[in-house]
Design a protein around this motif. Structure first.
Motif, PDB file in Angstrom:
ATOM      1  N   PRO A 169       9.728   5.629  25.621  1.00  0.00           N
ATOM      2  CA  PRO A 169      10.378   6.933  25.834  1.00  0.00           C
ATOM      3  C   PRO A 169       9.640   8.097  25.172  1.00  0.00           C
ATOM      4  O   PRO A 169       9.729   9.235  25.646  1.00  0.00           O
ATOM      5  CB  PRO A 169      11.763   6.733  25.209  1.00  0.00           C
ATOM      6  N   GLN A 170       8.938   7.842  24.074  1.00  0.00           N
ATOM      7  CA  GLN A 170       8.250   8.909  23.352  1.00  0.00           C
ATOM      8  C   GLN A 170       6.842   9.179  23.883  1.00  0.00           C
ATOM      9  O   GLN A 170       6.281  10.260  23.666  1.00  0.00           O
ATOM     10  CB  GLN A 170       8.150   8.566  21.853  1.00  0.00           C
ATOM     11  N   LEU A 171       6.274   8.212  24.560  1.00  0.00           N
ATOM     12  CA  LEU A 171       4.848   8.254  24.875  1.00  0.00           C
ATOM     13  C   LEU A 171       4.427   9.436  25.741  1.00  0.00           C
ATOM     14  O   LEU A 171       3.415  10.087  25.430  1.00  0.00           O
ATOM     15  CB  LEU A 171       4.424   6.932  25.520  1.00  0.00           C
ATOM     16  N   PRO A 172       5.134   9.778  26.827  1.00  0.00           N
ATOM     17  CA  PRO A 172       4.650  10.867  27.683  1.00  0.00           C
ATOM     18  C   PRO A 172       4.452  12.179  26.934  1.00  0.00           C
ATOM     19  O   PRO A 172       3.463  12.886  27.169  1.00  0.00           O
ATOM     20  CB  PRO A 172       5.742  10.980  28.750  1.00  0.00           C
ATOM     21  N   VAL A 173       5.374  12.507  26.040  1.00  0.00           N
ATOM     22  CA  VAL A 173       5.261  13.766  25.293  1.00  0.00           C
ATOM     23  C   VAL A 173       4.223  13.650  24.180  1.00  0.00           C
ATOM     24  O   VAL A 173       3.351  14.515  24.030  1.00  0.00           O
ATOM     25  CB  VAL A 173       6.634  14.159  24.703  1.00  0.00           C
ATOM     26  N   LEU A 174       4.291  12.589  23.406  1.00  0.00           N
ATOM     27  CA  LEU A 174       3.390  12.462  22.253  1.00  0.00           C
ATOM     28  C   LEU A 174       1.933  12.361  22.672  1.00  0.00           C
ATOM     29  O   LEU A 174       1.047  12.936  22.029  1.00  0.00           O
ATOM     30  CB  LEU A 174       3.776  11.233  21.429  1.00  0.00           C
ATOM     31  N   ALA A 175       1.667  11.622  23.745  1.00  0.00           N
ATOM     32  CA  ALA A 175       0.282  11.382  24.148  1.00  0.00           C
ATOM     33  C   ALA A 175      -0.384  12.605  24.769  1.00  0.00           C
ATOM     34  O   ALA A 175      -1.594  12.600  25.009  1.00  0.00           O
ATOM     35  CB  ALA A 175       0.212  10.203  25.112  1.00  0.00           C
ATOM     36  N   GLU A 176       0.374  13.660  25.033  1.00  0.00           N
ATOM     37  CA  GLU A 176      -0.242  14.892  25.505  1.00  0.00           C
ATOM     38  C   GLU A 176      -1.028  15.571  24.395  1.00  0.00           C
ATOM     39  O   GLU A 176      -2.037  16.220  24.653  1.00  0.00           O
ATOM     40  CB  GLU A 176       0.824  15.860  26.034  1.00  0.00           C
ATOM     41  N   ARG A 177      -0.580  15.366  23.156  1.00  0.00           N
ATOM     42  CA  ARG A 177      -1.179  16.085  22.034  1.00  0.00           C
ATOM     43  C   ARG A 177      -1.854  15.166  21.025  1.00  0.00           C
ATOM     44  O   ARG A 177      -2.824  15.559  20.377  1.00  0.00           O
ATOM     45  CB  ARG A 177      -0.100  16.909  21.325  1.00  0.00           C
ATOM     46  N   PHE A 178      -1.338  13.937  20.897  1.00  0.00           N
ATOM     47  CA  PHE A 178      -1.821  13.035  19.860  1.00  0.00           C
ATOM     48  C   PHE A 178      -2.545  11.829  20.446  1.00  0.00           C
ATOM     49  O   PHE A 178      -2.278  11.414  21.578  1.00  0.00           O
ATOM     50  CB  PHE A 178      -0.647  12.541  19.001  1.00  0.00           C
ATOM     51  N   ARG A 179      -3.440  11.274  19.651  1.00  0.00           N
ATOM     52  CA  ARG A 179      -3.978   9.961  19.934  1.00  0.00           C
ATOM     53  C   ARG A 179      -2.969   8.970  19.392  1.00  0.00           C
ATOM     54  O   ARG A 179      -2.866   8.755  18.183  1.00  0.00           O
ATOM     55  CB  ARG A 179      -5.329   9.768  19.234  1.00  0.00           C
ATOM     56  N   VAL A 180      -2.159   8.416  20.267  1.00  0.00           N
ATOM     57  CA  VAL A 180      -1.040   7.572  19.867  1.00  0.00           C
ATOM     58  C   VAL A 180      -1.502   6.115  19.824  1.00  0.00           C
ATOM     59  O   VAL A 180      -1.964   5.566  20.831  1.00  0.00           O
ATOM     60  CB  VAL A 180       0.149   7.714  20.833  1.00  0.00           C
ATOM     61  N   VAL A 181      -1.364   5.502  18.659  1.00  0.00           N
ATOM     62  CA  VAL A 181      -1.722   4.102  18.479  1.00  0.00           C
ATOM     63  C   VAL A 181      -0.436   3.326  18.221  1.00  0.00           C
ATOM     64  O   VAL A 181       0.165   3.445  17.152  1.00  0.00           O
ATOM     65  CB  VAL A 181      -2.710   3.903  17.311  1.00  0.00           C
ATOM     66  N   ARG A 182       0.013   2.574  19.239  1.00  0.00           N
ATOM     67  CA  ARG A 182       1.197   1.741  19.071  1.00  0.00           C
ATOM     68  C   ARG A 182       0.767   0.357  18.616  1.00  0.00           C
ATOM     69  O   ARG A 182      -0.189  -0.199  19.153  1.00  0.00           O
ATOM     70  CB  ARG A 182       1.965   1.636  20.402  1.00  0.00           C
ATOM     71  N   ILE A 183       1.470  -0.191  17.626  1.00  0.00           N
ATOM     72  CA  ILE A 183       1.065  -1.482  17.085  1.00  0.00           C
ATOM     73  C   ILE A 183       2.211  -2.492  17.159  1.00  0.00           C
ATOM     74  O   ILE A 183       3.383  -2.131  17.104  1.00  0.00           O
ATOM     75  CB  ILE A 183       0.575  -1.364  15.620  1.00  0.00           C
ATOM     76  N   ASP A 184       1.827  -3.757  17.308  1.00  0.00           N
ATOM     77  CA  ASP A 184       2.759  -4.868  17.131  1.00  0.00           C
ATOM     78  C   ASP A 184       2.556  -5.410  15.719  1.00  0.00           C
ATOM     79  O   ASP A 184       1.438  -5.786  15.354  1.00  0.00           O
ATOM     80  CB  ASP A 184       2.463  -5.998  18.135  1.00  0.00           C
ATOM     81  N   LEU A 185       3.609  -5.446  14.935  1.00  0.00           N
ATOM     82  CA  LEU A 185       3.513  -6.002  13.595  1.00  0.00           C
ATOM     83  C   LEU A 185       3.291  -7.512  13.651  1.00  0.00           C
ATOM     84  O   LEU A 185       3.454  -8.142  14.700  1.00  0.00           O
ATOM     85  CB  LEU A 185       4.780  -5.681  12.798  1.00  0.00           C
ATOM     86  N   ARG A 186       2.897  -8.084  12.560  1.00  0.00           N
ATOM     87  CA  ARG A 186       2.583  -9.512  12.500  1.00  0.00           C
ATOM     88  C   ARG A 186       3.709 -10.367  13.107  1.00  0.00           C
ATOM     89  O   ARG A 186       4.885 -10.180  12.789  1.00  0.00           O
ATOM     90  CB  ARG A 186       2.369  -9.932  11.046  1.00  0.00           C
ATOM     91  N   GLY A 187       3.314 -11.289  13.983  1.00  0.00           N
ATOM     92  CA  GLY A 187       4.277 -12.189  14.594  1.00  0.00           C
ATOM     93  C   GLY A 187       5.092 -11.578  15.708  1.00  0.00           C
ATOM     94  O   GLY A 187       6.027 -12.210  16.210  1.00  0.00           O
ATOM     95  N   HIS A 188       4.730 -10.375  16.127  1.00  0.00           N
ATOM     96  CA  HIS A 188       5.456  -9.667  17.182  1.00  0.00           C
ATOM     97  C   HIS A 188       4.510  -9.348  18.334  1.00  0.00           C
ATOM     98  O   HIS A 188       3.336  -9.021  18.104  1.00  0.00           O
ATOM     99  CB  HIS A 188       6.063  -8.372  16.651  1.00  0.00           C
ATOM    100  N   GLY A 189       5.038  -9.404  19.559  1.00  0.00           N
ATOM    101  CA  GLY A 189       4.240  -9.030  20.718  1.00  0.00           C
ATOM    102  C   GLY A 189       2.926  -9.788  20.765  1.00  0.00           C
ATOM    103  O   GLY A 189       2.887 -11.015  20.708  1.00  0.00           O
ATOM    104  N   GLY A 190       1.818  -9.038  20.838  1.00  0.00           N
ATOM    105  CA  GLY A 190       0.504  -9.653  20.923  1.00  0.00           C
ATOM    106  C   GLY A 190      -0.165  -9.931  19.600  1.00  0.00           C
ATOM    107  O   GLY A 190      -1.325 -10.352  19.574  1.00  0.00           O
TER     108      GLY A 190
END
Length: 259
Positions: A33-54
Motif C-alpha cells: 500500500p505504501q510503495l506507489p507513493v514512496l517509490a516516487e521519491r525514495f529508493r525503497v528497499v523492502r526486506i524480509d527479516l530472518r526466517g521470513h519470506g525469501g
C-alpha cells in the motif's frame, strides 16, 4: 552468524534510501500500500527479516541484535552507509536497536505498532509452543485475526486471505526464533540513546501493542519523538494505508530544523 536477507529495491536509483521492515509473520508484500507513493521519491528497499519470506532461517532462538546484524550486513553489501528506516512491530524493534546501537547508520526513524518491552512474555511462549505443535499454517488464522479490525477484515476478505498465506508460508523455525527474541526483548533503557528524528505510529485499537503503555513508553523514552494514532489494529499500514503513508511522507520530507 548472519544470514543474507532477501530484499527488493524500487524507486529512483539516486534517491534517498528508505528501508521497510515488517512484522512477525510478514513479507515484503505487506508494504504494497505504501510503495506507489514512496517509490516516487525514495529508493525503497523492502526486506524480509530472518526466517521470513525469501530470507533463510537458522535453528534456535534469535535476539533482536541478531536480526539487526543481518540488516547491517545487507546495508554493507549494498554500499549504504546511512538510511531512513520504517519498521512495523518486529521490524520497528530492529529499527530501535539499529538507531540506538549504530546511530550513524539511521537517518529518520519511523516505528509503527510496536513495543520496547513486553511485561508478560507468555503470549510469545505460547506462540512458540503452538508453532511446534501445528506449524505456522496452524496459527495463521488466529494471528491475522489480531491484525485487522473485524469490520475492515469482513470488507476485505482478499487482503485477509493474503495475510494468512504470508503467516502460513513463514518458516516454523524462523517464526519461533523471532518469538524467542520477543520473550527477552527489553530496549527501554536504550531509548534515550536514539538521536534520529522519530515518528511513532500506533493503531488506535491495536491489541498486540496498545498505545498505552507500548507506544507511550517509546515516545516518552526517545528524545523529541512524536506520536500519531491512526484507526486500526496491528497492521495499521494496511488498514489505514492512506493515513500512514501521509504521516510517513511528512516525517521523511520535513526539515529537521522545523521540527
Amino acid at each position: 552468524m548472519t544470514v543474507r536477507l532477501h530484499h527488493v529495491a524500487e524507486g529512483p536509483p539516486d534517491g534517498p534510501v528508505l528501508v521497510l521492515a515488517g512484522s512477525l509473520g510478514s513479507t515484503v508484500e505487506m508494504w504494497r500500500p505504501q510503495l506507489p507513493v514512496l517509490a516516487e521519491r525514495f529508493r525503497v528497499v523492502r526486506i524480509d527479516l530472518r526466517g521470513h519470506g525469501g530470507s533463510p532461517a537458522t535453528p534456535g532462538d534469535y535476539q533482536i541484535a541478531d536480526l539487526a546484524d543481518d540488516v547491517l550486513e545487507l546495508l554493507d553489501d549494498l554500499g549504504l552507509d546511512r538510511v531512513d528506516w520504517c519498521g512495523l512491530s518486529l521490524g520497528a524493534m530492529v529499527g530501535m536497536h539499529l538507531a540506538s546501537e549504530t546511530p550513524e547508520r539511521i537517518g529518520r526513524l519511523t516505528l509503527c505498532c510496536t513495543s520496547a518491552h513486553f511485561p508478560d512474555p507468555t503470549v510469545w511462549q505460547q506462540r512458540i509452543a503452538a508453532v511446534a505443535e501445528r506449524g505456522t499454517a496452524g496459527i495463521a488464522e488466529a494471528v491475522v485475526a489480531r491484525w485487522f479490525t473485524p469490520g475492515w477484515a469482513a470488507a476485505h476478505p482478499d487482503v485477509v486471505g493474503e495475510a494468512e498465506e504470508m503467516v502460513a508460508d513463514t518458516s516454523d523455525a524462523g517464526y519461533a526464533g523471532c518469538c524467542a527474541a520477543l520473550v527477552v526483548w527489553d530496549h527501554r533503557d536504550r531509548l534515550p540513546a536514539i538521536t534520529a528524528p522519530t515518528l511513532v505510529i500506533a493503531g488506535a485499537d491495536d491489541l498486540a501493542t496498545p498505545v498505552e503503555p507500548h507506544a507511550r513508553t517509546i515516545v516518552d523514552g526517545i528524545p523529541g519523538a512524536r506520536l500519531a494514532v491512526v484507526p486500526g489494529l496491528h497492521l495499521a499500514n494496511i488498514e489505514s494505508a492512506e493515513a500512514v503513508t501521509g504521516l510517513l511522507m511528512e516525517h521523511l520530507t520535513t526539515s529537521t530544523d522545523s521540527r
